[in-house]
Design an enzyme around this catalytic site. Structure first.
Site, short mmCIF file in Angstrom:
data_model
loop_
_atom_site.label_atom_id
_atom_site.label_comp_id
_atom_site.label_asym_id
_atom_site.label_seq_id
_atom_site.Cartn_x
_atom_site.Cartn_y
_atom_site.Cartn_z
N THR A 83 0.88 -1.18 0.00
CA THR A 83 0.00 0.00 0.00
C THR A 83 0.91 1.22 0.00
OG1 THR A 83 0.01 0.26 2.41
CG2 THR A 83 -1.65 -1.24 1.48
N ILE A 138 -3.50 -9.68 2.46
CA ILE A 138 -3.85 -10.68 3.49
C ILE A 138 -5.33 -11.04 3.45
CG2 ILE A 138 -1.94 -10.22 5.10
CD1 ILE A 138 -4.04 -8.66 6.86
N ALA A 177 -1.38 -4.04 8.45
CA ALA A 177 -2.52 -3.25 8.91
C ALA A 177 -2.51 -1.90 8.23
CB ALA A 177 -2.44 -3.04 10.43
N THR A 222 -1.77 -2.93 19.55
CA THR A 222 -1.38 -1.59 19.99
C THR A 222 -2.02 -1.24 21.32
OG1 THR A 222 -1.82 0.75 19.49
CG2 THR A 222 -3.24 -0.82 18.41
N ASP A 223 -1.35 -0.37 22.08
CA ASP A 223 -1.95 0.09 23.34
C ASP A 223 -3.20 0.93 23.09
OD1 ASP A 223 -0.73 2.38 22.31
OD2 ASP A 223 0.32 2.91 24.16
N GLU A 224 -3.39 1.38 21.84
CA GLU A 224 -4.55 2.24 21.56
C GLU A 224 -5.88 1.51 21.75
OE1 GLU A 224 -4.16 4.93 18.23
OE2 GLU A 224 -1.98 4.81 18.33
N TYR A 230 -9.32 3.34 13.64
CA TYR A 230 -8.10 2.51 13.66
C TYR A 230 -8.06 1.62 14.89
CZ TYR A 230 -3.27 1.31 14.86
OH TYR A 230 -2.14 0.63 15.26
N LYS A 271 -8.31 -2.59 15.41
CA LYS A 271 -7.28 -3.41 16.05
C LYS A 271 -7.87 -4.18 17.25
CE LYS A 271 -3.38 -3.50 15.18
NZ LYS A 271 -2.60 -4.34 14.24
N ASN A 323 3.67 3.87 21.18
CA ASN A 323 4.11 4.53 19.94
C ASN A 323 5.58 4.26 19.64
OD1 ASN A 323 1.63 6.04 20.76
ND2 ASN A 323 2.11 7.23 18.94
N ASN A 324 5.84 3.81 18.42
CA ASN A 324 7.20 3.51 17.97
C ASN A 324 7.81 4.71 17.25
OD1 ASN A 324 7.53 0.02 17.13
ND2 ASN A 324 6.06 0.89 18.53
N LYS A 367 3.36 10.04 10.43
CA LYS A 367 3.31 9.93 11.88
C LYS A 367 4.12 11.08 12.49
CE LYS A 367 1.12 5.95 11.52
NZ LYS A 367 1.72 4.76 11.03
N HIS A 397 -9.53 12.82 19.81
CA HIS A 397 -8.09 12.68 20.12
C HIS A 397 -7.86 12.11 21.52
CE1 HIS A 397 -3.99 14.98 19.68
NE2 HIS A 397 -3.83 13.68 19.87
P1 NAD Z 1 2.90 0.70 8.41
O1 NAD Z 1 1.66 1.43 8.00
O2 NAD Z 1 4.21 1.40 8.32
O3 NAD Z 1 3.03 -0.66 7.57
C1 NAD Z 1 1.95 -1.49 7.31
C2 NAD Z 1 2.37 -2.49 6.24
O4 NAD Z 1 1.25 -3.38 6.01
C3 NAD Z 1 2.70 -1.84 4.90
O5 NAD Z 1 3.87 -2.42 4.37
C4 NAD Z 1 1.50 -2.19 4.03
O6 NAD Z 1 1.82 -2.28 2.65
C5 NAD Z 1 1.07 -3.51 4.61
N1 NAD Z 1 -0.36 -3.80 4.36
C6 NAD Z 1 -1.42 -2.96 4.58
N2 NAD Z 1 -2.55 -3.56 4.20
C7 NAD Z 1 -2.22 -4.81 3.76
C8 NAD Z 1 -2.96 -5.92 3.26
N3 NAD Z 1 -4.29 -5.85 3.12
N4 NAD Z 1 -2.30 -7.04 2.92
C9 NAD Z 1 -0.95 -7.11 3.06
N5 NAD Z 1 -0.20 -6.10 3.50
C10 NAD Z 1 -0.82 -4.96 3.86
O7 NAD Z 1 2.61 0.21 9.89
P2 NAD Z 1 3.61 0.00 11.12
O8 NAD Z 1 3.76 1.29 11.84
O9 NAD Z 1 4.82 -0.72 10.64
O10 NAD Z 1 2.73 -0.95 12.04
C11 NAD Z 1 2.83 -2.38 11.92
C12 NAD Z 1 1.89 -3.02 12.92
O11 NAD Z 1 2.23 -2.59 14.25
C13 NAD Z 1 0.42 -2.64 12.72
O12 NAD Z 1 -0.35 -3.78 12.94
C14 NAD Z 1 0.16 -1.59 13.79
O13 NAD Z 1 -1.21 -1.61 14.20
C15 NAD Z 1 1.08 -2.07 14.89
N6 NAD Z 1 1.57 -1.03 15.81
C16 NAD Z 1 2.15 0.10 15.34
C17 NAD Z 1 2.65 1.05 16.23
C18 NAD Z 1 3.35 2.30 15.74
O14 NAD Z 1 3.72 3.16 16.55
N7 NAD Z 1 3.60 2.46 14.44
C19 NAD Z 1 2.55 0.85 17.62
C20 NAD Z 1 1.93 -0.33 18.07
C21 NAD Z 1 1.46 -1.27 17.16
P1 TYD Z 2 0.59 9.71 15.48
O1 TYD Z 2 2.04 9.67 15.15
O2 TYD Z 2 -0.40 9.88 14.39
O3 TYD Z 2 0.29 8.42 16.36
P2 TYD Z 2 -1.05 8.03 17.20
O4 TYD Z 2 -2.14 8.94 16.86
O5 TYD Z 2 -1.30 6.63 16.74
O6 TYD Z 2 -0.63 8.10 18.65
O7 TYD Z 2 0.36 10.92 16.50
C1 TYD Z 2 1.08 10.99 17.72
C2 TYD Z 2 0.56 12.19 18.48
O8 TYD Z 2 0.92 13.37 17.77
C3 TYD Z 2 -0.95 12.24 18.61
O9 TYD Z 2 -1.29 12.79 19.88
C4 TYD Z 2 -1.38 13.20 17.51
C5 TYD Z 2 -0.22 14.16 17.41
N1 TYD Z 2 0.03 14.72 16.07
C6 TYD Z 2 0.12 16.10 15.89
O10 TYD Z 2 -0.01 16.89 16.85
N2 TYD Z 2 0.37 16.57 14.63
C7 TYD Z 2 0.52 15.76 13.56
O11 TYD Z 2 0.71 16.24 12.42
C8 TYD Z 2 0.44 14.34 13.76
C9 TYD Z 2 0.58 13.39 12.60
C10 TYD Z 2 0.20 13.86 15.04
#
Ligand code: NAD
Ligand code: TYD
Length: 337
Positions: A37, A61, A84, A126-128, A151, A155, A180-181, A190, A277
């Site tokens: 994607t 998937i 996801a 996710t913790d969300e 979202y 999850k 959050n990573n 992000k 939010h």
């Molecule tokens: P990302 O959006 O960077 O990557 C998602 C990947 O999934 C992409 O490569 C996309 O192409 C693929 N994808 C999406 N839809 C698909 C489908 N239908 N079939 C196959 N592939 C598909 O996401 P991320 O930040 O790497 O997160 C990975 C996982 O970790 C997710 O499940 C997310 O909910 C979870 N997570 C993320 C965070 C964070 O801070 N980013 C924190 C906790 C948990």
């Molecule tokens: P985000 O990285 O989107 O993660 P999540 O919403 O899954 O926690 O956002 C992290 C925090 O930053 C969230 O409180 C929303 C805020 N935020 C902004 O203030 N400005 C922005 O442009 C974005 C993308 C997020």
């Protein structure tokens, strides 16, 4: 050799996972199924692409037949479901694809994992899913699920389905719920990569609301080592919270980035708040620490600098992204606020 199906391995966390595992263990064969994607990028995997213990398959998937063929062709024994739709703001703009991939897609992978009797199925959650905290308290594994965004609700639905497969079929499932990573290869929608890149381009840094929403930050490699630990040592049917005890208000992160890059705080632009939010996330990780012996090893102060340096050194990676589809997304979003 352990044959592992990694879904969504071309995204931020999954690609960091694959690059790390292939480099650090010699008994895994990884099949990466990713739809590519907007968030999937094969450039993230260039250090792994020629490894003999790695196979990439482009696909969805949600495609039962395709996933079935992968299970049968590659004798999959372990599954890690990263795939996801992952961005809250996008889920507010349009939720359907979130429920499709995150719920239906997870069902396909889970159902086939059951049929093919995998030894372990790990759902990356996710913790969300716990919703929002007030000024005090932490999420534990027994905090009730109470998601607030499309979202997080998608999850949470997936988590409940995964638990149901444990209770009904005795499937060896595991769920991780991480905070959050941040780190290299994160798509610049992000908070952290968006702010770094806007600052480098002298563009406004859009801070939602008053900037006092709190997130609990963890370096991506710490999350991935936690996933590996839970996969190897976790007790089936269990949930493990993953966090690094690093709570920060958003505005503090934004100012830190500007300061690191020697940019003016005048670039900060307070914009209208995200609907629904969540105010604060904070993880209690006692369970994974005491039961499985995992601990975060990166300190925020060091790893955030390492992360900013990565974006400085990899301009061509993000320039390609912001000149494409993401550019349109950002302009539309920002124009609305
Ligand atoms: P990302 O959006 O960077 O990557 C998602 C990947 O999934 C992409 O490569 C996309 O192409 C693929 N994808 C999406 N839809 C698909 C489908 N239908 N079939 C196959 N592939 C598909 O996401 P991320 O930040 O790497 O997160 C990975 C996982 O970790 C997710 O499940 C997310 O909910 C979870 N997570 C993320 C965070 C964070 O801070 N980013 C924190 C906790 C948990
Ligand atoms: P985000 O990285 O989107 O993660 P999540 O919403 O899954 O926690 O956002 C992290 C925090 O930053 C969230 O409180 C929303 C805020 N935020 C902004 O203030 N400005 C922005 O442009 C974005 C993308 C997020």
């Amino acid at each position: 050799m352990k044959n592992v199906l990694v879904t969504g391995g071309a995204g931020f966390i999954g690609s960091n996972f694959i690059n790390h595992i292939l480099d650090n263990s010699d008994d895994v064969f990884i099949v990466n199924l990713d739809k590519l994607t907007y968030a999937g990028n094969l450039e993230n995997l260039k250090v792994s692409q020629n490894n003999k213990r790695y196979k990439f398959i482009k696909g969805d998937i949600c495609n039962y037949e395709l996933v079935e063929n992968i299970f049968s062709d590659y004798k999959i024994k372990y599954v890690i479901n990263f795939a996801a739709e992952s961005h809250v703001d996008r889920s507010i703009l349009g939720s359907q694809v979130f429920y499709h991939t995150n719920v239906i897609g997870t069902n396909v992978v889970l159902e086939l994992s059951r049929r093919f009797e995998v030894e372990r199925f790990l759902q990356v959650s996710t913790d969300e899913v716990y919703g929002s905290l007030g000024a005090t308290g932490l999420f534990t594994e027994s905090t009730p699920i109470s998601p607030n965004s499309p979202y997080s609700s998608s999850k949470a639905a997936a988590d409940m389905m995964v638990s149901a497969f444990y209770h009904t079929y005795g499937m060896p499932v595991l769920i991780t719920r991480c905070s959050n990573n941040y780190g290299p290869l994160q798509f610049p929608e992000k908070l952290i990569p968006l702010m770094i890149i806007n600052a480098l381009n002298d563009k406004p840094l859009p801070v939602y609301g008053d900037g006092m929403n709190v997130r609990d930050w963890i370096y991506v490699l710490d999350h991935n080592i936690a996933i590996q630990t839970v996969l190897e040592k976790g007790t089936p049917g269990n949930v493990y919270n993953v966090g690094a005890k690093t709570e920060k208000p958003n505005i503090e992160i934004v100012k830190l980035i500007l300061n690191y890059l020697n940019k003016s705080e005048d670039l900060i632009k307070y914009v209208s708040d995200r609907p629904g939010h969540d105010k604060r996330y904070a993880i209690d990780n006692t369970k994974i620490e005491t039961e499985l012996g995992w601990q975060p090893s990166f300190k925020f102060e060091d790893a955030i600098g390492k992360t900013i340096d990565w974006y400085l050194a990899n301009k061509s990676w993000w320039e390609k992204i912001i000149s494409g589809e993401y550019r349109n997304y950002y302009d539309t979003q920002y124009g609305k606020r």
